[in-house]
Design an enzyme around this catalytic site. Structure first.
Site, PDB file in Angstrom:
ATOM      1  N   HIS A 194       0.843  -1.205   0.000  1.00 33.19           N
ATOM      2  CA  HIS A 194       0.000   0.000   0.000  1.00 33.19           C
ATOM      3  C   HIS A 194       0.874   1.248   0.000  1.00 33.19           C
ATOM      4  O   HIS A 194       1.181   1.820   1.055  1.00 33.19           O
ATOM      5  CB  HIS A 194      -0.899  -0.018   1.240  1.00 33.19           C
TER       6      HIS A 194
ATOM      7  N   ASP B 227      -8.460   2.782  -3.545  1.00 29.65           N
ATOM      8  CA  ASP B 227      -8.014   3.384  -2.292  1.00 29.65           C
ATOM      9  C   ASP B 227      -7.999   4.901  -2.367  1.00 29.65           C
ATOM     10  O   ASP B 227      -7.563   5.507  -3.338  1.00 29.65           O
ATOM     11  CB  ASP B 227      -6.626   2.895  -1.909  1.00 29.65           C
TER      12      ASP B 227
ATOM     13  N   HIS C 118     -10.909  -0.016   0.464  1.00 23.84           N
ATOM     14  CA  HIS C 118     -10.802   1.119   1.384  1.00 23.84           C
ATOM     15  C   HIS C 118     -12.159   1.230   2.076  1.00 23.84           C
ATOM     16  O   HIS C 118     -13.120   1.739   1.500  1.00 23.84           O
ATOM     17  CB  HIS C 118     -10.477   2.378   0.573  1.00 23.84           C
TER      18      HIS C 118
ATOM     19  N   ASP D 293       0.786   2.648   3.752  1.00 26.52           N
ATOM     20  CA  ASP D 293      -0.089   3.720   3.274  1.00 26.52           C
ATOM     21  C   ASP D 293       0.709   5.022   3.158  1.00 26.52           C
ATOM     22  O   ASP D 293       0.226   6.110   3.498  1.00 26.52           O
ATOM     23  CB  ASP D 293      -1.306   3.899   4.182  1.00 26.52           C
TER      24      ASP D 293
ATOM     25  N   HIS E 257       2.658  14.522   0.653  1.00 23.08           N
ATOM     26  CA  HIS E 257       1.959  15.725   0.202  1.00 23.08           C
ATOM     27  C   HIS E 257       2.938  16.894   0.166  1.00 23.08           C
ATOM     28  O   HIS E 257       3.919  16.918   0.920  1.00 23.08           O
ATOM     29  CB  HIS E 257       0.810  16.077   1.150  1.00 23.08           C
TER      30      HIS E 257
ATOM     31  N   PHE F 270      -5.299  14.668   3.982  1.00 22.36           N
ATOM     32  CA  PHE F 270      -5.139  13.461   4.787  1.00 22.36           C
ATOM     33  C   PHE F 270      -3.888  12.717   4.325  1.00 22.36           C
ATOM     34  O   PHE F 270      -3.634  12.604   3.124  1.00 22.36           O
ATOM     35  CB  PHE F 270      -6.351  12.540   4.619  1.00 22.36           C
ATOM     36  N   GLY F 271      -3.116  12.184   5.272  1.00 23.54           N
ATOM     37  CA  GLY F 271      -2.031  11.302   4.887  1.00 23.54           C
ATOM     38  C   GLY F 271      -0.713  11.584   5.580  1.00 23.54           C
ATOM     39  O   GLY F 271      -0.441  12.711   6.017  1.00 23.54           O
TER      40      GLY F 271
END
Length: 435
Positions: free
Chosen positions: A55, A149, A176, A302, A306, A320-321
């Site tokens: 992922h 996802d 997801h 995951d 960014h 998000f992330g």
């Protein structure tokens, strides 16, 4: 290139030398010599089969300001990974043979890791009609994992059709699990803390209800299902129930969900904003126990880079992330190895052999056996340091661990016998590409 690894400790606890020639393990034992070989002193180091991430977000094509196949591959190698599965939420979306072949080709060109594209389940991730699943499976990229996802395949009929379709070539759908109506405008885990902080809550049931629906669909059609980034104690119980019934479901947990809790959101620091959100302390302990008892099959990062401007802003506007490739092994050690819940043979399973098996990636089942591909990670579990920005080797610096003390250090990574990391440092791209 011939490499002699001396005195490495295997996941079984055995100490051995490994001779690497022609990209494979040529000899294994003690007292091995080889004239002209490059010697790596692995005394005190833990040898692991090259790590496999099921992922990863590499962002290319379309979002190269966040990450590229090259920079993401470098981050992966720095973290001890030798293979990553790249998610399809690019631009254009990875929903055609052309796009997934481009991603795979870039990975092969750079050589730091094996890059296996994940194909989108639906066209444009829109959840309205199935993508070119068969064409992607038959392409040079040989896609075997399909996921929207970032978006949930929320239509049960489409999900059923996808499960049936990928089964014709042994593939798997990775869901997801996020019921969209229950998470509109959600910002963090729903509970007392979200109410106090004035942030819209993200209920656990939004994840658990989709998992419950999909394991029943998988049982109905008799096919495989994989659950992405499972994050709640309730989800653990659903998966445990499904496995007890013989349903063919596998599940992953991220390193950050094994260590971090919703309490960090009190800082309003967007580094801690992630999908699914950081959960309660009780959820973290349930996830650790589930990984230890096999209910959860693997750890997957995951990795979600960014640009700085997408994270250095107000919480509500932030993306998000989190990035996670470079820190994954250290966080797994901190959360479940040093606690005694997993040993190093378990780590080899959840971070290498099991994700390779789920993703139908060859070359990891017989790690360290003579004749097997030389995908090797050498790791020093005795090291400890503050996790600094210098550890981040991709474009993204949105790590939740910056300034936090973490154990371990990746000393060397070999991808198919080619060193990508030596003495803790990435080798130059041109050297890796030449092999």
């Amino acid at each position: 290139m011939t490499i002699l690894i001396q005195g490495a400790t295997l996941p079984t606890g055995e100490t051995t030398d490994l001779l690497v020639e022609g990209g494979v393990i040529a000899e294994r034992g003690t007292g091995i010599t080889s004239a002209g070989a490059q010697v790596i002193d692995a005394s005190g180091l833990q040898a692991l089969p090259g790590l496999v991430d099921l992922h990863t977000h590499l962002r290319e094509p379309g979002f190269e300001q966040s990450e590229t196949v090259l920079t993401g591959s470098r981050a992966a190698a720095a973290g001890g990974f030798t293979a990553v599965h790249a998610m399809a939420n690019t631009f254009p979306v990875g929903d055609t043979a052309g796009v997934v072949e481009q991603v795979a080709s870039l990975g092969a060109q750079h050589g730091y890791v094996t890059v296996r594209p994940i194909g989108a389940v639906t066209v444009g991730l829109a959840g309205e009609r199935l993508s070119e699943i068969g064409a992607m499976a038959q392409s040079r990229a040989q896609v075997r994992v399909f996921s929207d996802d970032g978006m949930c395949v929320h239509d049960p009929l489409l999900m059923r059709r996808a499960l049936e379709y990928v089964s014709t070539f042994g593939g798997v759908v990775a869901q997801h699990a996020q019921e969209p109506r229950l998470t509109e405008n959600a910002q963090m885990n729903e509970g007392e803390l979200s109410s106090r902080l004035g942030l819209a809550g993200w209920p656990a049931v939004a994840e658990e209800s989709i998992i419950a629906r999909d394991v029943l669909l998988a049982e109905h059609v008799g096919e495989r299902l994989h659950i992405c980034h499972l994050s709640t104690a309730g989800s653990v119980e659903v998966v445990r129930w499904a496995k007890a019934r013989g349903i063919r479901v596998t599940a992953e947990v991220t390193p950050h969900h094994l260590l971090l809790t919703e309490q960090l959101v009190e800082s309003y620091d967007p580094r801690f904003k992630v999908n699914p959100p950081l959960r309660r302390d009780e959820d973290v302990h349930a996830l650790r126990a589930a990984l230890a008892d096999g209910t959860i099959d693997i750890v997957a990062t995951d990795h979600a880079p960014h640009p700085v401007e997408s994270k250095e802003c107000a919480w509500a506007e932030a993306s998000f992330g989190m990035v996670g490739l470079e820190s994954a092994l250290s966080v797994v050690q901190e959360s479940v190895v040093d606690s005694g819940q997993l040993d190093w043979s378990d780590v080899a399973r959840v971070l290498s052999s099991a994700p390779a098996q789920i993703g139908l990636l060859e070359g990891y089942a017989a790690a360290f056996e003579v004749g097997s591909p030389a995908h090797v990670t050498l790791y020093d579990p005795s090291a400890r340091s503050d996790f600094g920005i210098e550890r981040l080797r991709g474009k993204g610096i949105n790590s939740p661990y910056l300034g936090r003390s973490l154990p371990g250090r990746v000393v060397a990574t070999l991808h198919g016998g080619v060193p990508t990391v030596l003495d803790g440092e990435l080798r130059p791209a041109e050297e890796v590409a030449r092999g």
